[in-house]
Scaffold this active site. Structure first.
Site, short mmCIF file in Angstrom:
data_model
loop_
_atom_site.label_atom_id
_atom_site.label_comp_id
_atom_site.label_asym_id
_atom_site.label_seq_id
_atom_site.Cartn_x
_atom_site.Cartn_y
_atom_site.Cartn_z
N ASP A 51 0.82 -1.21 0.00
CA ASP A 51 0.00 0.00 0.00
C ASP A 51 0.85 1.26 0.00
O ASP A 51 0.44 2.29 -0.55
CB ASP A 51 -1.00 0.01 1.17
CG ASP A 51 -2.28 0.74 0.80
OD1 ASP A 51 -2.77 0.53 -0.32
OD2 ASP A 51 -2.78 1.53 1.62
N GLU A 92 -0.02 10.70 5.18
CA GLU A 92 -0.12 9.25 5.05
C GLU A 92 1.23 8.63 4.66
O GLU A 92 1.60 7.57 5.16
CB GLU A 92 -1.17 8.94 3.99
CG GLU A 92 -1.85 7.61 4.16
CD GLU A 92 -3.11 7.56 3.30
OE1 GLU A 92 -4.06 8.31 3.61
OE2 GLU A 92 -3.14 6.80 2.33
N GLU A 144 -11.10 6.02 -2.32
CA GLU A 144 -11.11 6.40 -0.90
C GLU A 144 -12.24 5.69 -0.15
O GLU A 144 -12.05 5.26 1.00
CB GLU A 144 -11.27 7.91 -0.76
CG GLU A 144 -10.13 8.74 -1.35
CD GLU A 144 -8.83 8.69 -0.53
OE1 GLU A 144 -8.41 7.59 -0.13
OE2 GLU A 144 -8.26 9.77 -0.31
N GLU A 214 -9.55 -3.06 -6.32
CA GLU A 214 -9.45 -3.08 -4.85
C GLU A 214 -9.52 -4.51 -4.31
O GLU A 214 -8.79 -4.85 -3.38
CB GLU A 214 -10.54 -2.21 -4.23
CG GLU A 214 -10.34 -0.71 -4.44
CD GLU A 214 -9.15 -0.12 -3.63
OE1 GLU A 214 -8.76 -0.71 -2.61
OE2 GLU A 214 -8.64 0.92 -4.05
#
Ligand code: HMH
Length: 225
Positions: A51, A92, A144, A214
């Site tokens: 990620d 992040e 998101e 995803e």
């Protein structure tokens, strides 16, 4: 309510129509294992390393979206919302580095897996000026929203998320991030309401593709390559 059309907003409609795929993305065995406490920590570390690579590619996509908003949006506040999102991504990236060092994940030698490379390549294709703002902002929302929905579930009633993973879940599962995703959804819905049928169809296909990417992304945590 005489004469009032009981029209559903576009995104709500799609989420109903593609509920099975949406649920597969947002209730994936990996995030469900975090929620029930049975998560394999090596799977979590694999996800973390992958990620980080994804988020690095997500930043230029977000920057391209900011540019499209500036050129194409009918509402000045869109830029502020997207800029806020980019600021959060800056945070992040730092968080990933800290978290990786905490878990002993070596980011510099993490190799992107096939599903990640494909997703990042797809993101890069969306940075093209030929991709309309409406399509790109819908994509941004979908990306998101999957994380928000997935990780909020890890903190919701009945969850047994291990203490050391709660901070991760908070990153995307917190109320502020939830509000941010709803704002993105409102922007996308507003644009879609005003769009031609072909743009609306393209945006719907985009959401489906993202949900598929995803799911493949979560699948990488299994480490089967
Ligand atoms: C794969 C993926 N999708 C969405 C997000 C949300 O930012 C993320 N960090 N990674």
């Amino acid at each position: 309510m005489e004469g009032a059309k009981k029209e559903m907003l576009m995104i709500e409609k799609w989420l109903n129509q593609h509920n099975e795929l949406y649920t597969t993305a947002t209730r994936h065995p990996f995030t469900l294992s975090i929620r029930d406490g049975s998560v394999d920590l090596s799977a979590f570390k694999r996800w973390l390393g992958q990620d980080y690579i994804f988020v690095r590619a997500f930043v230029p996509f977000a920057a391209s979206l900011l540019l499209k908003a500036w050129k194409e949006s009918d509402d000045d506040s869109d830029i502020e919302v997207i800029l806020g999102g980019i600021a959060a991504l800056n945070d992040e990236v730092s968080w990933f580095k800290r978290e990786a060092s905490k878990w002993g994940v070596l980011l510099s030698s993490t190799v992107p897996q096939k599903a990640n490379l494909e997703y990042c390549r797809f993101l890069e294709s969306l940075t093209s000026p030929e991709v309309e703002y409406t399509i790109a902002v819908t994509a941004f929302w979908a990306i998101e929203a999957v994380y928000q929905e997935s990780y909020a579930h890890c903190l919701a009633d009945g969850s047994k998320t291990p203490e050391e993973l709660k901070e991760t879940c908070q990153r995307w599962g917190n109320d502020g991030f939830g509000q941010y995703c709803r704002t993105l959804q409102n922007i996308a819905n507003r644009r879609l309401e005003k769009s031609r049928e072909d743009i609306v169809s393209k945006a719907e296909a985009m959401v489906i593709r993202i949900l598929e990417y995803e799911v493949e992304f979560w699948n990488m945590s299994r480490g089967e390559t």
